[in-house]
Design a protein around this motif. Structure first.
Motif, PDB file in Angstrom:
ATOM      1  N   GLN A   8     -11.060   0.934   7.137  1.00  0.00           N
ATOM      2  CA  GLN A   8     -10.700   0.241   8.293  1.00  0.00           C
ATOM      3  C   GLN A   8      -9.842   1.172   9.118  1.00  0.00           C
ATOM      4  O   GLN A   8      -9.035   1.977   8.700  1.00  0.00           O
ATOM      5  CB  GLN A   8      -9.719  -0.851   7.601  1.00  0.00           C
ATOM      6  N   TYR A   9     -10.207   0.879  10.710  1.00  0.00           N
ATOM      7  CA  TYR A   9      -9.441   1.834  11.475  1.00  0.00           C
ATOM      8  C   TYR A   9      -8.978   0.960  12.550  1.00  0.00           C
ATOM      9  O   TYR A   9      -9.907   0.212  13.239  1.00  0.00           O
ATOM     10  CB  TYR A   9     -10.431   2.749  12.095  1.00  0.00           C
ATOM     11  N   ILE A  33      -7.354   2.908   6.619  1.00  0.00           N
ATOM     12  CA  ILE A  33      -7.067   2.432   5.262  1.00  0.00           C
ATOM     13  C   ILE A  33      -8.515   2.316   4.873  1.00  0.00           C
ATOM     14  O   ILE A  33      -9.390   1.652   5.045  1.00  0.00           O
ATOM     15  CB  ILE A  33      -6.739   0.863   5.624  1.00  0.00           C
ATOM     16  N   ILE A  62       1.539   4.980   1.257  1.00  0.00           N
ATOM     17  CA  ILE A  62       1.408   5.461   2.605  1.00  0.00           C
ATOM     18  C   ILE A  62       1.331   7.178   2.323  1.00  0.00           C
ATOM     19  O   ILE A  62       2.386   7.700   1.692  1.00  0.00           O
ATOM     20  CB  ILE A  62       2.570   5.108   3.700  1.00  0.00           C
ATOM     21  N   ASP A  97       0.873  -1.179   0.065  1.00  0.00           N
ATOM     22  CA  ASP A  97       0.160   0.000  -0.060  1.00  0.00           C
ATOM     23  C   ASP A  97       0.730   1.297   0.271  1.00  0.00           C
ATOM     24  O   ASP A  97       1.930   1.437   0.720  1.00  0.00           O
ATOM     25  CB  ASP A  97      -0.955   0.072   1.233  1.00  0.00           C
ATOM     26  N   ARG A 152      -2.635   3.893   2.804  1.00  0.00           N
ATOM     27  CA  ARG A 152      -2.873   3.997   3.945  1.00  0.00           C
ATOM     28  C   ARG A 152      -2.645   5.392   4.398  1.00  0.00           C
ATOM     29  O   ARG A 152      -1.669   5.994   3.882  1.00  0.00           O
ATOM     30  CB  ARG A 152      -1.953   3.307   4.844  1.00  0.00           C
ATOM     31  N   VAL A 207      -3.917   5.374  11.908  1.00  0.00           N
ATOM     32  CA  VAL A 207      -3.843   4.879  10.572  1.00  0.00           C
ATOM     33  C   VAL A 207      -5.037   4.547  10.082  1.00  0.00           C
ATOM     34  O   VAL A 207      -5.960   3.834  10.781  1.00  0.00           O
ATOM     35  CB  VAL A 207      -2.635   3.783  10.450  1.00  0.00           C
TER      36      VAL A 207
END
Length: 300
Positions: free
Chosen positions: A63-64, A86, A4, A2, A44, A84
């Motif tokens: 997504q956490y 996603i 960043i 991914d 991300r 972070v």
């Protein structure tokens, strides 16, 4: 692998979304983000900012941490620095909500610099977002609109105070609305303290404390399918005792039972309860009961 993207400033957020530079370097309101601003799939996002986002009709799964969250109507999400994110592929022709982004440095000259830590919802999992009613949404939108207006006019000696006041109002009302959400959840699914006690009993019966130590707030939260912070606030509402207080109460009761019904030494009892150092157990026991473990055995 991914890609960043690091968000270290409000300007970074504007650049990522294809927006013009922010009017203020430390705080901004973003509304109606263009659909083509950024391709989310395969990235991300590491955010070092505070983000409060009200989403309406957003078709996106985020997504956490370990959880996925599907945004729905009237959802308010709080993201603290160091998180972070996603995102998945986004399909959203328009966003009718807003996002308030501010750098931690913004807080230093305001009362929020020392009080923002009390707003525990910044530590909740994404799946524990705040679901607001239409009336609640309008209240929050009013404060967000006030901040936006202040950012559009020339800065004067009142600007910081007015912006901070409206930001704090958003946080205070959000705390109130979470209280309402807790009550709704408790009314529909009572007995969190009972479920917690069952988990602790099973944990100690299996001697997991000897192997892994005393269960943490996060351990208890995971066992009940939520974050430790969220569970603690639920318990506070249900029993007026925090999650830490419930764990401590359980430990004291276990210790008292063993002290009065066995010949184990204090050191052996400490280890059996998950303490690495017996002196920590003795200090904890005396703090909670007023007696050392040895004294307690003699007076009962």
């Amino acid at each position: 692998m991914d890609k960043i993207i690091s968000l270290n400033s409000v300007a970074d957020v504007h650049a990522m979304l294809g927006l013009e530079a922010p009017a203020h370097p430390l705080i901004s309101i973003v509304k109606n983000r263009p659909q083509t601003a950024v391709a989310y799939e395969g990235i991300r996002i590491v955010s070092n900012l505070y983000i409060i986002a009200l989403k309406l009709g957003m078709k996106c799964v985020l997504q956490y941490g370990r959880n996925l969250y599907d945004y729905d109507e009237g959802t308010l999400v709080f993201i603290a620095p160091g998180q972070v994110l996603i995102p998945s592929k986004v399909d959203e022709p328009d966003l009718h909500g807003w996002s308030l982004i501010f750098h931690p440095d913004f807080l230093h000259k305001t009362n929020l610099g020392s009080t923002i830590v009390k707003y525990a919802f910044f530590d909740y999992d994404i799946c524990e977002a705040l679901h607001v009613s239409e009336q609640e949404r309008l209240i929050l939108a009013g404060f967000a609109s006030n901040i936006e207006k202040e950012l559009q006019i020339d800065v004067d000696k009142y600007s910081l105070e007015i912006i901070a006041h409206n930001l704090e109002s958003i946080l205070k009302y959000s705390q109130r609305f979470y209280e309402r959400q807790f009550l709704s959840r408790l009314n529909s699914d009572n007995g969190y303290h009972v479920r917690l006690k069952k988990y602790l009993i099973e944990y100690f019966n299996d001697n997991l404390q000897v192997r892994y130590g005393i269960p943490t707030l996060d351990d208890c939260g995971k066992a009940l399918n939520m974050s430790g912070k969220y569970l603690s606030d639920l318990l506070k509402k249900e029993t007026e005792k925090s999650l830490t207080e419930h764990i401590h109460s359980f430990l004291i009761n276990e210790a008292k039972t063993i002290l009065l019904n066995s010949n184990q030494t204090v050191e052996q009892i400490a280890y059996s309860l998950g303490y690495k150092y017996p002196q920590h157990f003795s200090k904890f026991f005396k703090t909670k009961t007023g007696f050392s473990p040895s004294e307690f055995r003699k007076i009962i």
